[in-house]
Design a protein around this motif. Structure first.
Motif, PDB file in Angstrom:
ATOM      1  N   MET A   1       0.848  -1.174   0.000  1.00  0.00           N
ATOM      2  CA  MET A   1       0.000   0.000   0.000  1.00  0.00           C
ATOM      3  C   MET A   1       0.899   1.245   0.000  1.00  0.00           C
ATOM      4  N   PRO A   2       0.500   2.268  -0.732  1.00  0.00           N
ATOM      5  CA  PRO A   2       1.328   3.481  -0.812  1.00  0.00           C
ATOM      6  C   PRO A   2       1.454   4.199   0.543  1.00  0.00           C
ATOM      7  N   GLN A   3       2.578   4.873   0.699  1.00  0.00           N
ATOM      8  CA  GLN A   3       2.793   5.703   1.881  1.00  0.00           C
ATOM      9  C   GLN A   3       2.781   7.172   1.472  1.00  0.00           C
ATOM     10  N   PHE A   4       2.350   8.011   2.414  1.00  0.00           N
ATOM     11  CA  PHE A   4       2.229   9.443   2.178  1.00  0.00           C
ATOM     12  C   PHE A   4       2.847  10.206   3.327  1.00  0.00           C
ATOM     13  N   ILE A   5       3.489  11.309   2.996  1.00  0.00           N
ATOM     14  CA  ILE A   5       4.041  12.162   4.047  1.00  0.00           C
ATOM     15  C   ILE A   5       3.082  13.323   4.265  1.00  0.00           C
ATOM     16  N   PHE A   6       2.847  13.621   5.525  1.00  0.00           N
ATOM     17  CA  PHE A   6       2.111  14.814   5.908  1.00  0.00           C
ATOM     18  C   PHE A   6       3.162  15.831   6.333  1.00  0.00           C
ATOM     19  N   ALA A   7       3.269  16.912   5.611  1.00  0.00           N
ATOM     20  CA  ALA A   7       4.201  17.989   5.956  1.00  0.00           C
ATOM     21  C   ALA A   7       3.378  19.109   6.588  1.00  0.00           C
ATOM     22  N   TYR A   8       3.661  19.402   7.852  1.00  0.00           N
ATOM     23  CA  TYR A   8       2.891  20.400   8.586  1.00  0.00           C
ATOM     24  C   TYR A   8       3.500  21.783   8.405  1.00  0.00           C
ATOM     25  N   HIS A   9       2.617  22.760   8.227  1.00  0.00           N
ATOM     26  CA  HIS A   9       3.023  24.155   8.110  1.00  0.00           C
ATOM     27  C   HIS A   9       2.183  24.976   9.082  1.00  0.00           C
ATOM     28  N   GLY A  10       2.826  25.867   9.808  1.00  0.00           N
ATOM     29  CA  GLY A  10       2.096  26.730  10.737  1.00  0.00           C
ATOM     30  C   GLY A  10       2.082  26.165  12.143  1.00  0.00           C
ATOM     31  N   GLY A  11       1.073  26.575  12.891  1.00  0.00           N
ATOM     32  CA  GLY A  11       0.981  26.187  14.294  1.00  0.00           C
ATOM     33  C   GLY A  11       1.851  27.095  15.140  1.00  0.00           C
ATOM     34  N   LYS A  12       1.801  26.847  16.442  1.00  0.00           N
ATOM     35  CA  LYS A  12       2.638  27.643  17.340  1.00  0.00           C
ATOM     36  C   LYS A  12       3.018  26.795  18.550  1.00  0.00           C
ATOM     37  N   LYS A  13       4.102  27.168  19.163  1.00  0.00           N
ATOM     38  CA  LYS A  13       4.567  26.473  20.355  1.00  0.00           C
ATOM     39  C   LYS A  13       3.654  26.857  21.528  1.00  0.00           C
ATOM     40  N   PRO A  14       3.232  25.881  22.331  1.00  0.00           N
ATOM     41  CA  PRO A  14       2.388  26.195  23.491  1.00  0.00           C
ATOM     42  C   PRO A  14       3.089  27.165  24.441  1.00  0.00           C
ATOM     43  N   ASP A  15       2.291  28.028  25.070  1.00  0.00           N
ATOM     44  CA  ASP A  15       2.834  29.049  25.967  1.00  0.00           C
ATOM     45  C   ASP A  15       3.203  28.512  27.351  1.00  0.00           C
ATOM     46  N   THR A  16       2.518  27.457  27.796  1.00  0.00           N
ATOM     47  CA  THR A  16       2.763  26.917  29.136  1.00  0.00           C
ATOM     48  C   THR A  16       2.883  25.399  29.070  1.00  0.00           C
ATOM     49  N   PRO A  17       3.489  24.786  30.075  1.00  0.00           N
ATOM     50  CA  PRO A  17       3.552  23.315  30.108  1.00  0.00           C
ATOM     51  C   PRO A  17       2.151  22.685  30.125  1.00  0.00           C
ATOM     52  N   GLU A  19      -0.620  23.934  28.741  1.00  0.00           N
ATOM     53  CA  GLU A  19      -1.138  24.023  27.380  1.00  0.00           C
ATOM     54  C   GLU A  19      -0.450  22.981  26.499  1.00  0.00           C
ATOM     55  N   GLY A  20       0.840  22.791  26.690  1.00  0.00           N
ATOM     56  CA  GLY A  20       1.592  21.787  25.938  1.00  0.00           C
ATOM     57  C   GLY A  20       1.042  20.392  26.158  1.00  0.00           C
ATOM     58  N   ALA A  21       0.681  20.064  27.392  1.00  0.00           N
ATOM     59  CA  ALA A  21       0.119  18.749  27.713  1.00  0.00           C
ATOM     60  C   ALA A  21      -1.228  18.559  27.016  1.00  0.00           C
ATOM     61  N   LYS A  22      -2.045  19.597  27.003  1.00  0.00           N
ATOM     62  CA  LYS A  22      -3.350  19.512  26.326  1.00  0.00           C
ATOM     63  C   LYS A  22      -3.165  19.305  24.828  1.00  0.00           C
ATOM     64  N   VAL A  23      -2.243  20.058  24.241  1.00  0.00           N
ATOM     65  CA  VAL A  23      -1.970  19.943  22.806  1.00  0.00           C
ATOM     66  C   VAL A  23      -1.488  18.532  22.483  1.00  0.00           C
ATOM     67  N   MET A  24      -0.586  17.993  23.290  1.00  0.00           N
ATOM     68  CA  MET A  24      -0.076  16.633  23.058  1.00  0.00           C
ATOM     69  C   MET A  24      -1.195  15.605  23.144  1.00  0.00           C
ATOM     70  N   ASP A  25      -2.121  15.774  24.070  1.00  0.00           N
ATOM     71  CA  ASP A  25      -3.250  14.851  24.192  1.00  0.00           C
ATOM     72  C   ASP A  25      -4.105  14.854  22.925  1.00  0.00           C
ATOM     73  N   VAL A  26      -4.320  16.043  22.355  1.00  0.00           N
ATOM     74  CA  VAL A  26      -5.108  16.144  21.126  1.00  0.00           C
ATOM     75  C   VAL A  26      -4.379  15.441  19.975  1.00  0.00           C
ATOM     76  N   TRP A  27      -3.074  15.672  19.862  1.00  0.00           N
ATOM     77  CA  TRP A  27      -2.291  15.015  18.805  1.00  0.00           C
ATOM     78  C   TRP A  27      -2.285  13.498  18.991  1.00  0.00           C
ATOM     79  N   LYS A  28      -2.091  13.036  20.212  1.00  0.00           N
ATOM     80  CA  LYS A  28      -2.067  11.587  20.471  1.00  0.00           C
ATOM     81  C   LYS A  28      -3.405  10.953  20.120  1.00  0.00           C
TER      82      LYS A  28
END
Length: 104
Positions: A1-17, A19-28
């Protein structure tokens, strides 16, 4: 089966640890939703340099890369459907470029 790369553009670094934990939970959660289609979870990337015949410049150009993921899908349409669930797209903070990884 073919493979595809997702190249991400944009976004921002979380301001607090916190917020970072919440963002990681959404990505996971999004990555888990892809099941066996997820081949390489990837990672965010740091600042880049652009290398061309004119030399080396900082910043990655007008739309710098911010991360990547590799998935497996039947075709680019199916891979693009997977990309729609990306937190960067869902939160309108960035975009995902989808491209097939061609076998050489």
């Amino acid at each position: 089966m073919p493979q595809f790369i997702f190249a991400y553009h944009g976004g921002k670094k979380p301001d607090t640890p916190e917020e970072g934990a919440k963002v990681m939970d959404v990505w996971k959660s999004w990555m888990a939703s892809m099941g066996d289609a997820l081949i390489v979870p990837g990672a965010p990337v740091g600042m880049s340099k652009t290398v061309s015949a004119d030399g080396i410049t900082d910043g990655g150009g007008s739309n710098p890369l911010s991360g990547y993921t590799v998935v497996e899908a039947a075709d680019i349409a199916a891979a693009s459907e997977l990309a729609k669930g990306c937190p960067m797209v869902a939160e309108a903070s960035g975009s995902v470029e989808v491209a097939e990884i061609l076998e050489m």
